[in-house]
Scaffold this active site. Sequence first.
Site, PDB file in Angstrom:
ATOM      1  N   HIS A  56     -10.350   1.613  13.827  1.00 52.17           N
ATOM      2  CA  HIS A  56      -8.804   1.654  13.350  1.00 52.17           C
ATOM      3  C   HIS A  56      -8.714   2.707  12.584  1.00 52.17           C
ATOM      4  CE1 HIS A  56      -7.708  -1.848  15.653  1.00 52.17           C
ATOM      5  NE2 HIS A  56      -8.661  -2.701  15.254  1.00 52.17           N
TER       6      HIS A  56
ATOM      7  N   CYS B  31      -9.969  -0.467  19.933  1.00 57.20           N
ATOM      8  CA  CYS B  31     -10.565  -1.810  19.679  1.00 57.20           C
ATOM      9  C   CYS B  31     -10.324  -2.475  21.135  1.00 57.20           C
ATOM     10  CB  CYS B  31      -9.793  -2.513  18.595  1.00 57.20           C
ATOM     11  SG  CYS B  31     -10.842  -3.921  17.871  1.00 57.20           S
TER      12      CYS B  31
END
Length: 493
Positions: free
Chosen positions: A432, A326
Amino acid sequence: MAKIMIQGTASSVGKSLIVAALCRIFKQDGYSVCPFKSQNMSLNSYITLDGKEMGRAQVLQAYAAGLEPEVYMNPILLKPTSDKKSQIIVNGKVYGNSTAMEYHNLKIKFKDMLKEQFKKLEENFDIVVMEGAGSPAEINLRDRDIVNMGMAELVDAPVLLVGDIDKGGVFASLAGTMLLLNEGEKERVKGTIINKFRGDVEILKPGLDMLEDIIHIPCLGVVPYTRLQLEDEDGAVEFNKKTYAPIDIAVIKMPHISNFTDLDALKSEEDVSIRFVTSKEELKKPDLLIIPGSKNTIEDLLYLRQCGLEESIKEYSNDGRIIGICGGYQVLGSKIKDPHNVETDLGEIDGLNLLDMKTIFEKEKVTTRVSAKLLNEEAENTVYGYEIHMGISKYGQNINPLFKIYDKNGEKVGYFDGAINDKGNVMGTYIHGVFDGVAFREKIINELRVKKGLKKKKSQVYEHMREKELDKLADIVRQSLDMKKIYSIIGMK
């Protein structure tokens, strides 16, 4: 419907795991049970099946209760963006950004919503196990409290107060907390719990008797300090140091690090050690370097630049292996543009330039559940996870996509995610939970093992391990607490 609220004398006393344990115990005893925390503050969040955002602690508690995580378990999530501001998530969606004072004035507006959410739980579950935040003795916040005694009063819930003896001063913290509560709040507290105890309980018992004489509330049990392979959402997470682990994974601990629960599955590998790095001297030569998520990517990139880690990371990238997740993925690119001042007013900033891609921050936040396949793999290598980000990354000429997303929030799609350089040693992804599944984690760790001359190993299924650890937690807490008394407090059995 029965309800019980777990509050604590401070942050990190173990409220979340006590709630998880009670959820699992009540489930084992045949009751439908649900966790609830009206307001959570954390940079570790999760995306539900319907694309909504909630705190990770309630996710673990949901699993303990045998439920799929839903945002009604955590209606308000605060995600700090700086020392003075937070992004407010209400019922899974971004409500806005605010200072502490602005949010303090907003809280009164959320009371009716919280009461309505809780009413739905009352209609659908036998027991609701509630969790407070920080301490109920924050007397400056009492008039607008919606997470501790204010929430307990709103739904008329009895309270158990947890103290952490491992830090020292547990008797003073329990007695001091009770001293600062008003009479109505004191009446709600039906028992105390001593958590994280090491040693002989017999030596502790005289102190428990004296404490009971002082605060006139019984101690319902002493829970021993136990190391469990369960995620910790608190910011000051510490990884257990293993006496020896041949695979060394370093993680850059940036000031705004978020979703470090992405590392929990890696911790479950017996021959893997994970350490945080905050300076160029600490980096050394790990087998793998992970740059994790960030709530303020630009500020954290500036931090890497200022502390000298940028040059160390670039030097390491010549023959080391790097994975960015991310915000860490965005950092690896050539440039980050912020035309709407989402994070700062800098406009744009150069990245580490280890991947040929650029990121542009948008006004709207992406929150999706995804399923993906690793590209250029003969064997089936599927990853399930979720995305939480403001930026959109665009590929340059000299880059290869890492994953192909084939499912987004339950809908069939077909687009690329992440990137990997031609050499194959630097990669990044927005996903994630990328290590939670066996396939990708096993692939990466086995490649590290082979490089060090070690044998390949099969990785365990993280979900199976988590279930065993939750059962272990429940067994420990059941043996430690007076469950008969707790059932009596909530009006059952």
